[in-house]
Design a protein around this motif. Structure first.
Motif, PDB file in Angstrom:
ATOM      1  N   CYS A 208       0.999  -1.168   0.107  1.00  0.00           N
ATOM      2  CA  CYS A 208      -0.153   0.157  -0.052  1.00  0.00           C
ATOM      3  C   CYS A 208       0.900   1.189   0.195  1.00  0.00           C
ATOM      4  O   CYS A 208       0.787   2.357  -0.570  1.00  0.00           O
ATOM      5  CB  CYS A 208      -0.836   0.236   1.267  1.00  0.00           C
ATOM      6  N   ALA A 209       1.960   1.221   0.730  1.00  0.00           N
ATOM      7  CA  ALA A 209       2.780   2.294   0.778  1.00  0.00           C
ATOM      8  C   ALA A 209       3.571   2.511  -0.695  1.00  0.00           C
ATOM      9  O   ALA A 209       3.811   3.624  -1.111  1.00  0.00           O
ATOM     10  CB  ALA A 209       3.768   2.216   1.785  1.00  0.00           C
ATOM     11  N   GLY A 210       3.944   1.479  -1.312  1.00  0.00           N
ATOM     12  CA  GLY A 210       4.549   1.796  -2.418  1.00  0.00           C
ATOM     13  C   GLY A 210       3.484   2.122  -3.662  1.00  0.00           C
ATOM     14  O   GLY A 210       3.786   3.302  -4.164  1.00  0.00           O
ATOM     15  N   LEU A 211       2.251   1.589  -3.622  1.00  0.00           N
ATOM     16  CA  LEU A 211       1.037   2.248  -4.415  1.00  0.00           C
ATOM     17  C   LEU A 211       1.017   3.544  -3.892  1.00  0.00           C
ATOM     18  O   LEU A 211       0.879   4.568  -5.034  1.00  0.00           O
ATOM     19  CB  LEU A 211      -0.004   1.315  -4.313  1.00  0.00           C
ATOM     20  N   TYR A 212       0.804   3.886  -2.881  1.00  0.00           N
ATOM     21  CA  TYR A 212       0.629   5.388  -2.493  1.00  0.00           C
ATOM     22  C   TYR A 212       1.653   6.614  -3.059  1.00  0.00           C
ATOM     23  O   TYR A 212       1.328   7.428  -3.650  1.00  0.00           O
ATOM     24  CB  TYR A 212       0.619   5.652  -1.053  1.00  0.00           C
ATOM     25  N   TRP A 213       2.994   5.848  -2.658  1.00  0.00           N
ATOM     26  CA  TRP A 213       4.317   6.670  -3.509  1.00  0.00           C
ATOM     27  C   TRP A 213       4.053   6.788  -4.846  1.00  0.00           C
ATOM     28  O   TRP A 213       4.308   7.879  -5.555  1.00  0.00           O
ATOM     29  CB  TRP A 213       5.227   6.130  -2.950  1.00  0.00           C
ATOM     30  N   ARG A 214       3.624   5.906  -5.709  1.00  0.00           N
ATOM     31  CA  ARG A 214       3.666   5.831  -7.174  1.00  0.00           C
ATOM     32  C   ARG A 214       2.384   6.584  -7.593  1.00  0.00           C
ATOM     33  O   ARG A 214       2.767   7.609  -8.400  1.00  0.00           O
ATOM     34  CB  ARG A 214       3.335   4.515  -7.483  1.00  0.00           C
ATOM     35  N   PHE A 215       1.281   6.748  -7.012  1.00  0.00           N
ATOM     36  CA  PHE A 215       0.238   7.589  -7.365  1.00  0.00           C
ATOM     37  C   PHE A 215       0.563   8.970  -6.889  1.00  0.00           C
ATOM     38  O   PHE A 215       0.346   9.938  -7.710  1.00  0.00           O
ATOM     39  CB  PHE A 215      -1.046   6.935  -6.781  1.00  0.00           C
ATOM     40  N   LYS A 216       0.952   9.387  -5.869  1.00  0.00           N
ATOM     41  CA  LYS A 216       1.515  10.703  -5.518  1.00  0.00           C
ATOM     42  C   LYS A 216       2.604  11.158  -6.499  1.00  0.00           C
ATOM     43  O   LYS A 216       2.387  12.284  -6.833  1.00  0.00           O
ATOM     44  CB  LYS A 216       2.147  10.468  -4.163  1.00  0.00           C
ATOM     45  N   ARG A 217       3.498  10.381  -6.848  1.00  0.00           N
ATOM     46  CA  ARG A 217       4.359  10.721  -7.659  1.00  0.00           C
ATOM     47  C   ARG A 217       3.692  11.171  -9.258  1.00  0.00           C
ATOM     48  O   ARG A 217       4.175  12.343  -9.941  1.00  0.00           O
ATOM     49  CB  ARG A 217       5.529   9.807  -7.890  1.00  0.00           C
ATOM     50  N   ALA A 218       2.581  10.314  -9.629  1.00  0.00           N
ATOM     51  CA  ALA A 218       2.095  10.644 -10.827  1.00  0.00           C
ATOM     52  C   ALA A 218       1.031  11.616 -10.813  1.00  0.00           C
ATOM     53  O   ALA A 218       0.491  12.142 -11.906  1.00  0.00           O
ATOM     54  CB  ALA A 218       1.447   9.335 -11.142  1.00  0.00           C
ATOM     55  N   GLY A 219       0.882  12.274  -9.753  1.00  0.00           N
ATOM     56  CA  GLY A 219      -0.194  13.251  -9.631  1.00  0.00           C
ATOM     57  C   GLY A 219      -1.639  12.926  -9.284  1.00  0.00           C
ATOM     58  O   GLY A 219      -2.484  13.760  -9.579  1.00  0.00           O
ATOM     59  N   TRP A 220      -1.701  11.721  -8.978  1.00  0.00           N
ATOM     60  CA  TRP A 220      -3.254  11.171  -8.975  1.00  0.00           C
ATOM     61  C   TRP A 220      -3.854  11.523  -7.380  1.00  0.00           C
ATOM     62  O   TRP A 220      -4.839  11.264  -7.096  1.00  0.00           O
ATOM     63  CB  TRP A 220      -3.015   9.808  -9.059  1.00  0.00           C
ATOM     64  N   LEU A 221      -2.836  11.664  -6.624  1.00  0.00           N
ATOM     65  CA  LEU A 221      -3.194  12.076  -5.159  1.00  0.00           C
ATOM     66  C   LEU A 221      -2.475  13.131  -4.556  1.00  0.00           C
ATOM     67  O   LEU A 221      -1.763  13.568  -5.267  1.00  0.00           O
ATOM     68  CB  LEU A 221      -2.752  10.788  -4.209  1.00  0.00           C
TER      69      LEU A 221
END
Length: 372
Positions: A359-372
């Motif tokens: 979950c932390a990895g997905l959150y970091w990836r979506f945050k970097r992509a600008g989705w969060l």
């Protein structure tokens, strides 16, 4: 016998209540008979009526029947009768006094006409739309921006009748200013038509200037840092602009035809040409407002679409993160005999750590992509 009585007679016990009733009715105050209200000198629809000779208004109040009779007898004089929303009975009386066609009466009673120019007999009917800007602190989904009406001008060699419908376009100031311009007023009934058309075109320009300020506020709101999610007031202003455009644009054709008519006094032709020039400016501004409003609306819709896309991406990102513990918990919730880490001493802690790590990895990836 005592039990019998003559035909047509009544006992005292029967006559007494009726006598008391008549006595009480006589003592009670009777309502005063209704006095019919007297009609004033002019009907309520008549705003003003005056006779003009050599560019000067004759003093004193005059009824339109007397004014029509006097103007017919004397050459070089004409009547200007101003009406506001007359009823059918008043218009029939006026038509009888001025010799108007019955179709003119029916058209004058109803409002909402389109700008037009037509001739019935020796009477020319000119219809113009009125416009008035309605002041408002803030533009909302129900704000009224432009109030419109219409003015019908009936022009004949010896009279001019102005019939106004709606609250916009009051003509008392037009009459007052025109009476100060004797050279123009001396031109006859067509001078009144020019003064009315000039004032209404000036009002078009005033309304256009006020609407421009509303468009500037909408433009600032659209490109501001904090964008409001509301968009209904954009469509409200667009509807008001459609109403304003219907009042301004159709007047071009009747005015062109009027200037080319041979019956128009030569001295007034330059004045009507000036009115046509100002009308062209108003038409250009209204057309420009329409294009500008469409551009602002498209930009606002694009912003709304971007906001919706951002919301959908955020929802999808959180749904993907929430799916990880849901899938793992669902797998370990199955009743299988052998499962990985099921009998391990730190199996539960390892699975929880794995869930947190994914979950932390997905959150970091979506945050970097600008989705969060």
């Amino acid at each position: 016998m005592f039990g019998l009585r003559r035909r047509g007679t009544a006992l005292v016990s029967e006559r007494l209540p009726r006598a008391l009733g008549r006595l009480i009715e006589g003592l009670a105050p009777r309502p005063a008979p209704a006095v019919p209200q007297q009609r004033g000198h002019n009907p309520d629809a008549v705003v003003d009526c005056a006779i003009y000779a050599a560019g000067v208004r004759r003093p004193g109040a005059v009824h339109y029947t007397e004014a029509a009779r006097a103007a017919r007898r004397r050459r070089g004089t004409y009547v200007w009768l101003g009406l506001h929303e007359p009823d059918r009975a008043t218009m029939r009386s006026i038509a009888e006094a001025f010799g108007l066609h019955e179709l003119v009466v029916e058209q004058a009673v109803e409002g909402g006409h389109r700008p037009a120019l037509e001739t019935i007999g020796d009477v020319t009917r000119l219809v113009l739309r009125t416009a008035r800007y309605v002041e408002h602190e803030e533009l909302t989904a129900t704000s009224e921006v432009v109030d419109t009406g219409d003015v019908t001008v009936l022009i004949a060699p010896w009279f001019v009748i102005s019939i106004r419908h709606g609250a916009a376009g009051a003509l008392w100031q037009v009459r007052r200013e025109l009476e100060k311009r004797q050279p123009v007023l001396r031109q006859g009934p067509w001078a009144v038509a020019y003064a009315i058309g000039s004032r209404l075109v000036d009002e078009y320009l005033n309304v256009a200037a006020a609407v421009e300020r509303d468009l500037e506020r909408l433009e600032e709101e659209t490109f501001s840092a904090q964008v409001s999610p509301e968009i209904a007031h954009f469509y409200q202003l667009k509807r008001e602009m459609v109403e304003f455009k219907r009042a301004v644009l159709p007047l071009q054709e009747p005015l062109d035809i009027l200037i080319e008519q041979s019956g128009l006094p030569a001295g007034l032709r330059p004045y009507f040409v000036d009115v046509r020039g100002r009308l062209a400016r108003a038409v250009d501004r209204v057309a420009g407002f329409d294009d500008l409003l469409n551009s602002i609306l498209q930009a606002r819709l694009a912003q709304v679409s971007m906001v919706q896309n951002n919301d959908m991406r955020m929802i999808a990102a959180w749904a993907a993160i929430a799916a990880v513990p849901t899938v793992i918990a669902g797998i370990y919730g199955m009743n299988f005999t052998w499962m990985p880490f099921l009998d391990a001493h730190y199996g539960f802690h390892g699975v929880v750590a794995l869930i947190v790590l994914i979950c932390a990895g997905l959150y970091w990836r979506f945050k970097r992509a600008g989705w969060l």
